[in-house]
Scaffold this active site. Structure first.
Site, PDB file in Angstrom:
ATOM      1  N   SER A  56       0.837  -1.196   0.000  1.00  0.00           N
ATOM      2  CA  SER A  56       0.000   0.000   0.000  1.00  0.00           C
ATOM      3  C   SER A  56       0.873   1.247   0.000  1.00  0.00           C
ATOM      4  CB  SER A  56      -0.946  -0.026   1.206  1.00  0.00           C
ATOM      5  OG  SER A  56      -1.920   0.979   1.080  1.00  0.00           O
ATOM      6  N   ASN A  57       0.321   2.371   0.441  1.00  0.00           N
ATOM      7  CA  ASN A  57       1.079   3.624   0.480  1.00  0.00           C
ATOM      8  C   ASN A  57       0.638   4.433   1.702  1.00  0.00           C
ATOM      9  OD1 ASN A  57      -1.286   5.302  -0.293  1.00  0.00           O
ATOM     10  ND2 ASN A  57      -1.127   4.052  -2.151  1.00  0.00           N
ATOM     11  N   TYR A  58       1.145   5.664   1.825  1.00  0.00           N
ATOM     12  CA  TYR A  58       0.916   6.432   3.055  1.00  0.00           C
ATOM     13  C   TYR A  58      -0.375   7.251   3.076  1.00  0.00           C
ATOM     14  CZ  TYR A  58       5.711   5.264   4.279  1.00  0.00           C
ATOM     15  OH  TYR A  58       6.854   4.597   4.596  1.00  0.00           O
ATOM     16  N   SER A  59      -1.223   7.072   2.095  1.00  0.00           N
ATOM     17  CA  SER A  59      -2.446   7.893   2.081  1.00  0.00           C
ATOM     18  C   SER A  59      -3.324   7.565   3.294  1.00  0.00           C
ATOM     19  CB  SER A  59      -3.231   7.652   0.794  1.00  0.00           C
ATOM     20  OG  SER A  59      -4.488   8.283   0.887  1.00  0.00           O
ATOM     21  N   ALA A  69      -5.085   7.363  -3.314  1.00  0.00           N
ATOM     22  CA  ALA A  69      -3.807   6.977  -3.898  1.00  0.00           C
ATOM     23  C   ALA A  69      -3.961   5.510  -4.334  1.00  0.00           C
ATOM     24  CB  ALA A  69      -2.688   7.140  -2.886  1.00  0.00           C
TER      25      ALA A  69
END
Ligand code: PMT
Length: 408
Positions: free
Chosen positions: A217-220, A283
């Site tokens: 995943s990502n930091y959103s 994101a």
């Protein structure tokens, strides 16, 4: 005399409307009004004073609105504070018929029954429609109370002149349905500039599974998307929020939890029909594991793990190709570390968006996870708007201000 069959203005369709009924003979007319509004698609909830229930039974309102009716502060509707719940829920309140007694009590700031307490606990525009005997209406005490309400921003729909229940002829008859609808629609229009609009927003970082216990995943955090959804809902739009993140509860937002890009796309396709605006603040993953392991990948089984990733479909591009996608105004976000405007413009064109907000995700004080953001908004028509550092909620309202005149 029954209410005239007035058409329901568009602004009231889909609106959360609290009808507060006081004890006057004209109370029976509000049953017709509640019925017409409900049939037109408004969500109507009714609260009545004890005197009002002497004129009209709560089951009549329950029957036409399909919702339970509050008749006291201690109503057994499951809510410990029914007046606060109703005041929070309502996007507009109509107090009708407003008797001399209830007008005096509202003007005095009383909160000793469900109607006065709901008015005090409300956060939305209030329309008051007086109805009483002509002598009562003409009294200075009543007129001073009405003037006090007006000074506080309450909209008063003047009563009509004509035959009164008392047998007298004069001013005091409840305004007709068209006048009530118009006053309510005007109040809605000036407060909720997105009433009648359907808005779909995405939020959060999508999660692409690797095995049953791990994902990429990502930091959103989903804060930007939630801010847009909340701003649109507060401005009267019906909002669907397709999100991977958990958010605080917010009136008017229909939350659709998803995890992966594929799930997000499926949910968006369902929501696209009838939508006016799509804002892609999520994101979304660009790549995902080419294979998902059925069982947890065990450290004991391998000393080195190489992941093969494949491209995820571009959701905004895919939605633009859908038939329903053609009429929806589509706004994307571009998460960039440099050359915001140039890279944003390129993305907007490539993805067939009508607008894009390019923001810097290399800074700690804005972007991912922060309560603030900063960027530049570009439109396909060539317009460029700088968005200086501000809270995400402020940016959400700014984005909606810029998009609103462009909606079909
Ligand atoms: O959630 P927060 O913590 O509040 O942070 C907000 C944010 C930084 C995530 C947000 O402001 C933001 O920039 N969102 C877009 C992030 C992103 O995916 O940007 P991108 O440049 O990779 O993609 C451009 C656009 O295409 C985006 O609208 C994205 O939703 C969309 N996209 C991307 C990939 C993909 N497979 N399908 C898509 O539709």
């Amino acid at each position: 005399m029954p209410l005239d069959p007035a058409p329901v203005p568009n602004e009231l369709k889909g609106l959360r409307l609290a009808l507060l009924v006081a004890g006057g003979i004209a109370a029976y007319k509000i049953v017709d009004l509640a019925s017409a509004l409900t049939q037109a698609g408004a969500q109507v909830r009714v609260a009545m004073t004890a005197s009002a229930t002497r004129f009209v039974g709560a089951p009549s309102f329950q029957g036409v609105t399909g919702n339970p009716v509050l008749t006291g502060l201690w109503s057994a509707d499951g809510s410990p504070e029914p007046h606060v719940a109703l005041g929070d829920w309502a996007q507009l309140i109509l107090l009708a018929p407003a008797t001399a007694n209830i007008i005096g009590r509202v003007a005095g700031g009383r909160s000793d029954d469900i109607v006065t307490a709901t008015l005090l606990a409300s956060r939305c525009p209030i329309v008051v429609a007086p109805a009483m005997n002509d002598a009562m209406w003409s009294k200075r005490a009543v007129q001073e109370n009405i003037a006090a309400l007006r000074r506080r921003g309450v909209v008063v729909v003047e009563p009509e002149s004509g035959h009164l229940a008392s047998g007298h002829v004069g001013a005091g008859r409840l305004a007709n349905a068209s006048a009530l609808m118009k006053a309510m629609a005007d109040a809605v229009r000036s407060t909720y500039d997105l009433a009648g609009r359907r808005v779909v927003v995405t939020a959060g970082g999508t999660r692409e599974p690797l095995d049953p216990v791990r994902y990429i995943s990502n930091y959103s955090s989903g804060k930007m998307g939630f801010a847009i959804a909340a701003a649109a809902a507060d401005r009267g739009a019906r909002v669907a929020l397709v999100t991977t993140a958990a958010h605080p509860a917010h009136q008017g937002i229909d939350v659709r939890p998803v995890e992966t890009a594929d799930e997000m796309l499926a949910e968006l396709k369902r929501d696209l029909a009838g939508a006016d605006l799509l804002v892609m603040a999520a994101a979304v993953a660009d790549f995902r594991p080419a294979r998902i392991a059925d069982d947890k990948i065990r450290r004991e089984d391998t000393s080195k793990l190489t992941l093969e990733l494949e491209q995820v479909p571009d959701l905004v591009a895919a939605l633009g190709k859908e038939k329903e996608g053609q009429r929806v105004f589509r706004v994307g976000f571009a998460a960039e570390g440099s050359d915001l405007a140039a890279k944003g413009l390129e993305k907007m064109k490539k993805k067939g968006l009508q607008a894009i907000v390019a923001n810097d995700i290399s800074r700690k004080d804005i972007g991912f996870g922060s309560d603030h953001n900063e960027g530049v908004m570009l439109f396909a028509d060539g317009t460029r708007e700088e968005l200086p550092r501000m809270t995400k909620r402020e940016m959400a309202d700014r984005i909606l201000d810029l998009v609103k005149p462009r909606l079909k």
